[in-house]
Scaffold this active site. Sequence first.
Site, PDB file in Angstrom:
ATOM      1  N   HIS A 119       0.851  -1.197   0.000  1.00 32.40           N
ATOM      2  CA  HIS A 119       0.000   0.000   0.000  1.00 32.40           C
ATOM      3  C   HIS A 119       0.883   1.242   0.000  1.00 32.40           C
ATOM      4  O   HIS A 119       1.812   1.331   0.803  1.00 32.40           O
ATOM      5  CB  HIS A 119      -0.868   0.066   1.255  1.00 32.40           C
ATOM      6  CG  HIS A 119      -1.724  -1.138   1.472  1.00 32.40           C
ATOM      7  ND1 HIS A 119      -1.345  -2.165   2.312  1.00 32.40           N
ATOM      8  CD2 HIS A 119      -2.929  -1.488   0.967  1.00 32.40           C
ATOM      9  CE1 HIS A 119      -2.293  -3.096   2.318  1.00 32.40           C
ATOM     10  NE2 HIS A 119      -3.261  -2.717   1.503  1.00 32.40           N
ATOM     11  N   HIS A 123       9.561 -29.729 -38.881  1.00 34.63           N
ATOM     12  CA  HIS A 123       8.836 -28.448 -38.960  1.00 34.63           C
ATOM     13  C   HIS A 123       8.800 -27.977 -40.420  1.00 34.63           C
ATOM     14  O   HIS A 123       7.750 -27.597 -40.935  1.00 34.63           O
ATOM     15  CB  HIS A 123       9.523 -27.385 -38.098  1.00 34.63           C
ATOM     16  CG  HIS A 123       9.259 -27.506 -36.623  1.00 34.63           C
ATOM     17  ND1 HIS A 123       9.679 -28.571 -35.865  1.00 34.63           N
ATOM     18  CD2 HIS A 123       8.608 -26.678 -35.755  1.00 34.63           C
ATOM     19  CE1 HIS A 123       9.310 -28.387 -34.593  1.00 34.63           C
ATOM     20  NE2 HIS A 123       8.655 -27.245 -34.511  1.00 34.63           N
TER      21      HIS A 123
END
Lengths: 430, 430
Positions: free
Chosen positions: A328, A420
Site C-alpha cells: 500500500h 517443422h
Amino acid sequence: MKTLKINRDTIQNLLSDLLKRSPNSYKEYEDAVADIIKNVQNEGDKAVFEYAYKFDQAQINKNNIKVSDMEIKEAYNQIDSTLLEVIQKAKKNIREFHEKQRQYSWFDSKPDGSILGQKVTPIKTAGVYVPGGKAVYPSSVLMNVMPAKVAGVKKIVMTTPCNKEGKINPNTLVAAKEAGVDEIYKTGGAQAIAALAYGTESIPKVDKIVGPGNIYVALAKKAVYGNVGIDSIAGPSEILVLADETANPRYVAADLLSQAEHDELASAILVTTSEILAEQVKKEIGIFLKQLSRKTILEKSIENYGYILIAENLDEAIQVTNEIASEHLEIVTKDPFQVMTKIENAGAIFLGEYSSEPLGDYFAGPNHVLPTNGTAKFFSPLSVDDFIKKSSIISFSKESLEPIHEDIIKFAEAEQLTAHANSIKVRFEK
Amino acid sequence: MKTLKINRDTIQNLLSDLLKRSPNSYKEYEDAVADIIKNVQNEGDKAVFEYAYKFDQAQINKNNIKVSDMEIKEAYNQIDSTLLEVIQKAKKNIREFHEKQRQYSWFDSKPDGSILGQKVTPIKTAGVYVPGGKAVYPSSVLMNVMPAKVAGVKKIVMTTPCNKEGKINPNTLVAAKEAGVDEIYKTGGAQAIAALAYGTESIPKVDKIVGPGNIYVALAKKAVYGNVGIDSIAGPSEILVLADETANPRYVAADLLSQAEHDELASAILVTTSEILAEQVKKEIGIFLKQLSRKTILEKSIENYGYILIAENLDEAIQVTNEIASEHLEIVTKDPFQVMTKIENAGAIFLGEYSSEPLGDYFAGPNHVLPTNGTAKFFSPLSVDDFIKKSSIISFSKESLEPIHEDIIKFAEAEQLTAHANSIKVRFEK
C-alpha cells in the site's frame, strides 16, 4: 520506530530486513509441507481428516466436511444485520470496479485470408483459501471471490478450517454466500491446498488456487504451482506513506498503524521530506498506541518493521518509494497526482489526505489482495486477469501462407527442425 | 503410436502419462538445484564461473562473461544473410501482433470527487534465459524478448551458456541483437537463473525471468519464484490435431511429427471422429518417418507419447481436447471456427488445413512460448501481459468519503481491526 536519513546503506539494510519476512525465507518448513502434500495426494480424504484432527482438533469426515445449506442459513441468522448490509454494499462496489477489468477476445484479419487473435476464456474452477483461527476477515472472502465471479469462473470452491466444534465463523459463511461461492469445505492449512490441487474423494480438484494463509499455506501454494495456477506468494502486510510538510500528522500516524496492527511482521514506513512532520507523526503514534486495542502487536511491528525515512527532496523520496515497492502506498503531498506519475512500483496507490488505506481494504472497490514484499515490481493486485486465460488464434489460407512459406522453411531448417520444415513443404508439393 | 477408443479410463491414463513429463514430477533434482542457488547467492560470480567450468568446461571470468560488441559484430559476419532477412521479417510480425496486446492505464471518476483506476507500468528489468547445447533456436530469442520490448521493459538481460571455447552460436547473438537485448551473459543452467534472481558482481538482478530450459532451469525458476517473477513452468512440447474425415491425412501426419521431433518427451495426439483418417494418418507417419532426419527422436516420442484417439462424435472429440488442454491445437474439421467456439483450453489454436503449427512457431506473429502439460487450463501464451504490472489507484475527497465512512468503520470493527477503524474515525473527529 527508527528514524533514518536516506542513503544507500540505510535502504539496502531496510530492504534486506523486509525481505526476511518473505515465505521464500522460511525454507525450513518446506519438508513438512512436502510431506503433507504427498500424504494428501496418496491418501486423499483420509489424510485431510487426520490433519484436521491433528492441527485443529476437529472431527471431520465425509459427511460433515462440506458446509450444508442448513449451516449457511444458521450463519444468516447469526450475523449482525448492519454488517450484512455493509457486506452487500462493499460487494456491489467490488463488482463494479472489477467489471471494468474485463478483457475481450479480439482478432485482426487481412484481405489475404489470414486471421490472428486472442481468445479469452475464464478459468473453469477456482479454489479460494480462507484462513481460520481468531482473525476472521469476511472482506477477504469478497476480495478473493468477486474477481473470479466477474471473470465467469464456473465453479468456485472455498476451503477454510473449522474450530473444534466443526463450526466456521458465520461472517465468513455469509460473505462466501453473498459473493457466490459454490461449495465450502472445512479444511485448512497445507492439506487444504493439496486437496484443491490434486482433489480427494470429497474435495474437487481446481485449476487455480488463490487466497492468503500462514507460512504452510504459502509454501504449499508454491509447491503445487505448475500443477495448478496460484495468485502469488503473499507475505505480511505493508504500508508506505510518502508525505511532505502539507500532510496531517494525525492522519498519517493513524494510517501507518492501520497496517501495523495486522501482525508482528507487518511493516509501516513513512518517507518524508519534512523532519517536522516526522517528529509530529512519531508523537501521534505514541498517543494512538495508548488508545488502540491491538497494542501488543502494534508495538512489536512498529519496533521491528516501522521506519521513518528522511529524504533530502521529493525526488529522493520517490526513488526510495519505488525501491521499496510497498503493498500500500499513500501519497500525501502538495500535488499527489503529479507524484503518482513517477511511481513505478506499488500494489495500490492512495492519493490525498482522505484516501485512507482502510477505504481500500473494505469498500472502495479495488482489490485488497495486493503484492507484498517488493513483489509489486512484477506482480499486480488480484483481479479478473487472474481468472481468465488466453489462447492464440491463427488461421491462414493457402493464399496467405504461400508468400511466406519459404521463409518458414528457411527458419526451421536453420534450427535443424526438419519435420517443422516438412509440414510447410507438404502443403506446396506438386 | 497407440490407437484408442475414447473412454474415461483411456483419458485418465493418458493424462497421467502426460503429467509425468511435468517439471513438478522431477522432485529428485530439487536438492541439487537448491544447492546451486544457495552457492550463487553466497558466492556470486565465483560460483557462476565454477559451474560454467564444471558443466560446460568453459573458462568464464569477469572479463569475458559479458558478450562484447566485437562478438556481436562477428556474429553478424557469420550469419547466413537470407536467415538474417527471415529473422527480421519474423520480428516485424511478432512486434505487430504483440503491439495489439498493449494494455492502458484507466480511471473512472465520479462527480463526488472520487477516482478509481489502474495504472499500468512496465516491469523495469527482465531476464531471458536461452538454452545452449546443440539445439539453437533464434526464434525462441525473438519470442521471449519481443513482448518485453513492446511492453516497454527498460533493461533486458539475456543469459545463455557458451561452449568450451567461450563461444555462443552466431544465430542466437544476432537474434538477440535484432530483438533489442541490452546485455548478454555467458552462463547457463540453474546458476544463470540464480544469478538473474539475486544478482552477482557481473550479472544484474532482474525483476522477472522468462525463457525455456532443461529440468534444472525449470526447477530453479520455480525455486526463485516470489523473489522474482517467472513466466511459467514449461514442460515438453505438444500438439493435438482435432480432425474429421475432411482433413488431409498427409498434412495431419506432417504436423504431428513437427512437434514430436522436439525431444523424446514431446507428445503428438490425433483426436478424430474418422477411423479411416486415423488409418491414413498412421500410414503417412510411417512414410515420413523413413524420410525425416530426426528419426530416432521421432520414433521414441511417437512411441511414448503419440496417440490416436477415436471419438464417437465431434462433441466427444471436443470434450477430450479440452481435458488434454494441449499446447498447440490444430482444428482441421469441416467448420473449424464453429469448433473453436467450444474450445476452452489450448495454448494456441490453429484453424483449417493451411494453418500448420510451424507457421506459429516462426512467423505468423503470436508467441510460440505456450502453456504445456495441461497448464493451458490456467496459463496463457507469453505476452505483453507478462511484462507489465498494475497498481490500483484510489483517490477520495472528504465529500466522497463522508457518506461511507461509517460503513467502513463497521466493517473494520467486525473484523476487530480497530486501528483500521481509527484511520477513518480521525478524519471525521470534531
